[in-house]
Design a protein around this motif. Structure first.
Motif, mmCIF file in Angstrom:
data_model
loop_
_atom_site.group_PDB
_atom_site.id
_atom_site.type_symbol
_atom_site.label_atom_id
_atom_site.label_comp_id
_atom_site.label_asym_id
_atom_site.label_seq_id
_atom_site.Cartn_x
_atom_site.Cartn_y
_atom_site.Cartn_z
ATOM 1 N N TYR A 31 3.336 12.882 2.438
ATOM 2 C CA TYR A 31 3.038 11.469 2.698
ATOM 3 C C TYR A 31 4.123 10.854 3.584
ATOM 4 N N ASN B 116 2.054 1.797 -3.501
ATOM 5 C CA ASN B 116 0.918 2.271 -4.298
ATOM 6 C C ASN B 116 0.591 3.730 -3.970
ATOM 7 N N ASP B 117 0.589 4.068 -2.693
ATOM 8 C CA ASP B 117 0.297 5.446 -2.288
ATOM 9 C C ASP B 117 1.332 6.428 -2.844
ATOM 10 N N LEU B 118 2.604 6.049 -2.806
ATOM 11 C CA LEU B 118 3.644 6.928 -3.358
ATOM 12 C C LEU B 118 3.489 7.085 -4.861
ATOM 13 N N GLU B 119 3.158 6.000 -5.546
ATOM 14 C CA GLU B 119 2.924 6.087 -6.988
ATOM 15 C C GLU B 119 1.737 7.001 -7.296
ATOM 16 N N GLU B 120 0.709 6.943 -6.458
ATOM 17 C CA GLU B 120 -0.443 7.822 -6.636
ATOM 18 C C GLU B 120 -0.086 9.277 -6.376
ATOM 19 N N CYS B 121 0.743 9.535 -5.371
ATOM 20 C CA CYS B 121 1.198 10.900 -5.103
ATOM 21 C C CYS B 121 1.925 11.463 -6.318
ATOM 22 N N ARG C 7 3.664 16.584 -2.360
ATOM 23 C CA ARG C 7 2.764 15.463 -2.063
ATOM 24 C C ARG C 7 3.529 14.287 -1.459
ATOM 25 N N LEU D 178 3.838 9.353 7.365
ATOM 26 C CA LEU D 178 4.051 7.913 7.505
ATOM 27 C C LEU D 178 4.428 7.541 8.941
ATOM 28 N N LYS E 152 0.830 -1.208 0.000
ATOM 29 C CA LYS E 152 0.000 0.000 0.000
ATOM 30 C C LYS E 152 0.863 1.256 0.000
ATOM 31 N N ILE E 153 1.988 1.209 0.686
ATOM 32 C CA ILE E 153 2.879 2.376 0.716
ATOM 33 C C ILE E 153 3.423 2.655 -0.680
ATOM 34 N N ASN F 4 2.268 4.400 9.856
ATOM 35 C CA ASN F 4 2.907 3.082 9.907
ATOM 36 C C ASN F 4 4.320 3.254 10.466
#
Length: 79
Positions: free
Chosen positions: A45, A23-28, A41, A49, A20-21, A53
């Motif tokens: 994030y 994926n979240d960075l790729e989305e940012c 962004r 973090l 998920k991390i 987490n």
């Protein structure tokens, strides 16, 4: 340190453990329309973090600190 490098570090360390991390960075990165926006962004994030987490944060803490210091050195302040 730039956002592509921090993404690569996350992929190496978290691809299977915390996908998920990654994926979240790729989305940012994908959501940003300019380099500065992406930097902010990703920085926000990474800064958050620590609360989202703690285990993951501690694993790449040095890289996160380096990224945030690089942001500050370039005039981008992330809380």
């Amino acid at each position: 340190m730039d956002y592509e490098r921090i993404l690569n570090v996350a992929k190496l360390k978290f691809q299977t453990k915390f996908p998920k991390i990654v994926n979240d960075l790729e989305e940012c990165i994908a959501a940003g329309s300019t380099g500065g926006e992406i930097i902010v962004r990703v920085g926000k994030y990474l800064y958050d973090l620590k609360n989202m987490n703690k285990i993951a944060y501690l694993e790449i803490q040095e890289e996160i600190i380096s990224y945030l210091n690089s942001c500050r050195a370039n005039g981008i302040l992330i809380p």
